[in-house]
Design an enzyme around this catalytic site. Structure first.
Site, short mmCIF file in Angstrom:
data_model
loop_
_atom_site.label_atom_id
_atom_site.label_comp_id
_atom_site.label_asym_id
_atom_site.label_seq_id
_atom_site.Cartn_x
_atom_site.Cartn_y
_atom_site.Cartn_z
N GLU A 71 -20.68 -13.52 -2.94
CA GLU A 71 -21.28 -14.30 -1.85
C GLU A 71 -20.92 -15.79 -1.96
OE1 GLU A 71 -23.45 -13.36 0.91
OE2 GLU A 71 -22.55 -11.44 0.42
N ASP A 98 -24.72 -4.98 6.53
CA ASP A 98 -24.81 -5.24 5.09
C ASP A 98 -25.65 -6.49 4.89
OD1 ASP A 98 -24.20 -4.92 2.29
OD2 ASP A 98 -22.87 -6.63 2.47
N SER A 99 -26.13 -6.67 3.67
CA SER A 99 -26.88 -7.89 3.36
C SER A 99 -25.98 -9.12 3.49
CB SER A 99 -27.42 -7.81 1.93
OG SER A 99 -26.35 -7.68 1.03
N CYS A 138 -24.36 -0.78 2.81
CA CYS A 138 -25.03 -1.49 1.73
C CYS A 138 -25.79 -0.44 0.93
CB CYS A 138 -26.02 -2.50 2.34
SG CYS A 138 -27.01 -3.37 1.12
N ASN A 139 -25.44 -0.36 -0.35
CA ASN A 139 -26.10 0.64 -1.20
C ASN A 139 -27.57 0.34 -1.39
OD1 ASN A 139 -23.86 2.46 -2.72
ND2 ASN A 139 -23.06 0.47 -2.12
N TYR A 156 -29.86 -8.70 -1.43
CA TYR A 156 -30.98 -7.77 -1.34
C TYR A 156 -31.28 -7.12 -2.69
CZ TYR A 156 -31.08 -7.45 3.85
OH TYR A 156 -31.22 -7.67 5.20
N CYS A 171 -21.81 -0.55 -4.93
CA CYS A 171 -22.21 -1.74 -4.18
C CYS A 171 -20.97 -2.16 -3.38
CB CYS A 171 -22.64 -2.86 -5.12
SG CYS A 171 -22.92 -4.42 -4.25
N THR A 172 -21.16 -2.38 -2.10
CA THR A 172 -19.99 -2.62 -1.25
C THR A 172 -19.38 -4.01 -1.47
OG1 THR A 172 -21.52 -3.21 0.53
CG2 THR A 172 -20.64 -0.98 0.52
N HIS A 173 -20.04 -4.85 -2.24
CA HIS A 173 -19.43 -6.13 -2.60
C HIS A 173 -18.37 -5.96 -3.70
CE1 HIS A 173 -22.82 -7.92 -0.48
NE2 HIS A 173 -22.36 -9.14 -0.71
N1 DGL Z 1 -23.46 -4.79 -0.53
C1 DGL Z 1 -24.78 -4.57 -1.00
C2 DGL Z 1 -24.85 -3.23 -1.74
O1 DGL Z 1 -24.01 -2.43 -1.53
C3 DGL Z 1 -25.14 -5.78 -1.74
C4 DGL Z 1 -26.46 -5.88 -2.23
C5 DGL Z 1 -27.10 -7.22 -2.31
O2 DGL Z 1 -27.23 -7.90 -1.30
O3 DGL Z 1 -27.57 -7.50 -3.41
O4 DGL Z 1 -25.72 -2.92 -2.50
#
Ligand code: DGL
Length: 275
Positions: free
Chosen positions: A160, A12-13, A75-76, A44, A194-196
């Protein structure tokens, strides 16, 4: 010599993919895992297609070099902007027997059963929303579905920066939920694309009407991986099974530990990695 077996890699990012790894380990505890968060270059979601593709490819190549035969893009944004290119153009060049899987397709497969109104909302990063990956994927499987998207650029930074439990986060959570429901009041199912976002779930539930279902990706992706490994015994054979997990971050190890330990149970062994 190339290693014949290795851990499953989860990328993931930043911290978001930990919400997926957590569920994967619950469903498939016997496997070994390596987790990589590119925290130094996160988020990202606001970056261009080419940059997300480059960063994701670097991570995938590194995880392959570390012995993984299977990489999950948890990460989507990376799944939306890099997965198809990597699968079609890079894997044949790198190693046609390795695999990279994303999170969008499994999340889309469940919505038809959940939605009665057939109006679905997608919450995601700017990158994921602009890529139109969700509407395109949904139309392929369920052409009758009405899809409304809402980009939530502040939500990943809230996670984050470990601000996701604070009162200030409510403003941004409510703002985007209201905008989504204003755009389509018939939405009865919302995908957290989004996994966050599962870290913001208590606030999301607080501001979302009770009758609206929320699709979290962790368990869906975990079950889909389990299914994949059952259907692909040749890949399952390449995955080591000692129940271990190692964490890598491109940012500071201490910083990663502090945030990650808040929602990923137990003390984490974290190592620094340069991409
Ligand atoms: N967890 C990432 C996603 O699912 C986060 C994206 C990001 O870093 O902006 O999209």
């Amino acid at each position: 010599m190339e290693k014949l077996k290795g851990p499953i890699a989860v990328f993931d990012s930043g911290y978001g993919g930990l919400t997926v790894l957590d569920k994967i380990r619950t469903v498939l505890p016997e496997y070994d895992y390596i987790y990589l968060g590119d925290n130094a270059r996160s988020p990202y979601g606001t970056r261009s297609f080419d940059v997300v593709y480059d960063y994701t490819l670097q991570a995938v190549e590194k995880l392959f070099a570390m012995g993984a035969h299977l990489v999950i893009l948890a990460c989507n944004t990376a799944s939306a902007k890099a997965l198809r290119n990597i699968q079609q153009n890079d894997l044949p060049r790198i190693d046609a027997n390795r695999r990279v899987l994303g999170v969008i397709r499994p999340s889309v497969e469940v919505i038809n059963e959940l939605s009665h109104s057939k109006h679905v909302g997608i919450l995601g990063t700017v990158g994921t929303i602009q890529s139109n990956s969700y509407p395109l994927e949904i139309k392929k499987l369920f052409p009758q579905m009405i899809v409304t998207q809402e980009a939530c650029p502040m939500w990943v930074p809230l996670v984050e920066n470990n601000e996701f439990r604070n009162d200030g986060a409510d403003f941004f959570v409510k703002q985007h939920i209201d905008q989504l429901l204003e755009a389509d009041p018939m939405v009865d199912t919302v995908i957290l694309g989004c996994t966050h976002y599962p870290l913001l779930l208590p606030k999301i539930k607080k501001h979302l009407p009770d009758n609206i279902k929320v699709v979290e990706q962790g368990e869906i992706v975990a079950l889909s991986l389990q299914h994949y490994l059952t259907r692909h015994p040749e890949m399952d054979d390449k995955c080591t099974k000692n129940g271990s997990v190692r964490f890598f971050t491109t940012e500071s190890v201490e910083k990663f530990k502090q945030t990650a330990e808040v929602f990923f149970k137990g003390a984490l062994h974290v190592e620094h990695l340069v991409l």
